[in-house]
Enzyme design. Structure first.
Site, PDB file in Angstrom:
ATOM      1  CB  SER A 120       5.518 -16.359  -7.807  1.00 25.52           C
ATOM      2  OG  SER A 120       5.140 -15.896  -6.532  1.00 25.52           O
TER       3      SER A 120
HETATM    4  N1  SAM Z   1       6.914 -18.173  -2.469  1.00 23.92           N
HETATM    5  C1  SAM Z   1       5.697 -18.877  -2.724  1.00 23.92           C
HETATM    6  C2  SAM Z   1       5.916 -20.104  -3.583  1.00 23.92           C
HETATM    7  O1  SAM Z   1       7.062 -20.394  -3.971  1.00 23.92           O
HETATM    8  O2  SAM Z   1       4.924 -20.805  -3.831  1.00 23.92           O
HETATM    9  C3  SAM Z   1       4.582 -18.012  -3.263  1.00 23.92           C
HETATM   10  C4  SAM Z   1       4.143 -17.027  -2.263  1.00 23.92           C
HETATM   11  S1  SAM Z   1       2.508 -16.411  -2.467  1.00 23.92           S
HETATM   12  C5  SAM Z   1       2.679 -15.368  -3.853  1.00 23.92           C
HETATM   13  C6  SAM Z   1       2.502 -15.331  -1.033  1.00 23.92           C
HETATM   14  C7  SAM Z   1       2.357 -16.081   0.276  1.00 23.92           C
HETATM   15  O3  SAM Z   1       2.588 -15.169   1.350  1.00 23.92           O
HETATM   16  C8  SAM Z   1       0.974 -16.675   0.495  1.00 23.92           C
HETATM   17  O4  SAM Z   1       1.075 -18.052   0.711  1.00 23.92           O
HETATM   18  C9  SAM Z   1       0.475 -15.951   1.743  1.00 23.92           C
HETATM   19  O5  SAM Z   1      -0.353 -16.730   2.574  1.00 23.92           O
HETATM   20  C10 SAM Z   1       1.781 -15.592   2.422  1.00 23.92           C
HETATM   21  N2  SAM Z   1       1.698 -14.497   3.409  1.00 23.92           N
HETATM   22  C11 SAM Z   1       0.962 -13.359   3.373  1.00 23.92           C
HETATM   23  N3  SAM Z   1       1.197 -12.606   4.465  1.00 23.92           N
HETATM   24  C12 SAM Z   1       2.121 -13.291   5.211  1.00 23.92           C
HETATM   25  C13 SAM Z   1       2.773 -13.026   6.457  1.00 23.92           C
HETATM   26  N4  SAM Z   1       2.562 -11.920   7.174  1.00 23.92           N
HETATM   27  N5  SAM Z   1       3.652 -13.949   6.908  1.00 23.92           N
HETATM   28  C14 SAM Z   1       3.903 -15.094   6.216  1.00 23.92           C
HETATM   29  N6  SAM Z   1       3.305 -15.390   5.039  1.00 23.92           N
HETATM   30  C15 SAM Z   1       2.429 -14.497   4.538  1.00 23.92           C
END
Ligand code: SAM
Length: 222
Positions: A65
């Site tokens: 992000s």
């Molecule tokens: N917090 C992260 C960072 O510091 O890099 C960025 C997060 S990214 C915007 C959103 C993440 O949520 C993705 O890696 C995606 O694969 C994950 N995601 C989506 N659905 C999910 C779920 N049900 N459980 C766990 N992770 C999930």
């Protein structure tokens, strides 16, 4: 490992701009930004862009992000030393690493990620940054982590169609949750504070754009 050229200057500029924009408020978040360097959490070929205030691709259709968004969410969460925190959406591991630094050695962060390659990447990045109090778990974070609940803080870093009900039950009394809720194109950042067993106070913190939460209480995979 030597720092990429100009890292100090670029980080100082980034911190200055995020503070000027009104997102960065606390010393603990600023210290974490300095201690958990973002360039260790972006793919090598994007190292030169690590200190720009924009999201970056981390592969698998996902992103690390935007720094100002990460700061805004962390400030709203108000993490404190010694707390237990759950993050849903580990991605690169950077947000979890910042939280790990803030809660310190007596605190603990669990972060859940659904894509196994990103679980491995986040673990690798956190180790490189010297963060030891973050557990990266593979699974569907829309159901939370009942085995380690309740949590002082919960942060969701993917777009949710609504607040997953199991997450609210895993929040301690007086606990805070920060979570983007909306459709696939635009979400409102919600701050949820647990006032009592069944009493929650909800505040809207503005519009954001996240990749979707895919899972039982998220969006369905396409
Ligand atoms: N917090 C992260 C960072 O510091 O890099 C960025 C997060 S990214 C915007 C959103 C993440 O949520 C993705 O890696 C995606 O694969 C994950 N995601 C989506 N659905 C999910 C779920 N049900 N459980 C766990 N992770 C999930």
């Amino acid at each position: 490992m030597p720092l990429p050229p100009h890292t100090d200057i670029e980080l100082a500029e980034l911190i200055k701009s995020i503070r000027a924009a009104g997102y960065l408020k606390s010393a603990s978040v600023e210290k974490a930004l300095r201690a958990v360097p973002r360039h260790l959490f972006v793919p090598k070929q994007l190292t030169a862009m690590a200190y720009r205030d924009c999201p970056l691709s981390i592969g698998h259709g996902q992103t690390i992000s935007q720094p100002s968004t990460v700061v805004a969410m962390t400030e709203a969460l108000q993490p404190k030393r010694g707390q237990k925190i759950l993050e849903v959406g580990a991605g690169s591991g950077w947000q979890a690493g910042l939280l790990g630094h803030i809660v310190g050695p007596k605190g603990m962060v669990w972060t859940i990620e659904r894509i196994i390659e990103l679980v491995k990447m986040a673990k690798h990045n956190l180790k490189a940054a010297g963060i030891k109090n973050v557990h990266v778990i593979h699974g569907d974070g829309s159901m939370g982590l009942p085995n380690h609940a309740p949590f002082d803080r919960i942060i969701v870093t993917a777009a949710c169609p609504k607040i997953p009900p199991l997450l609210t039950t895993q929040l301690k009394p007086k606990g805070r949750m920060v979570i983007p809720v909306g459709d696939l194109y635009l979400q409102k950042m919600i701050l949820l504070v647990r006032k009592s067993k069944d009493g929650f106070e909800q505040t809207e913190l503005g519009n954001f754009m996240f990749v979707p939460l895919i899972g039982r209480y998220g969006f369905k995979p396409v």
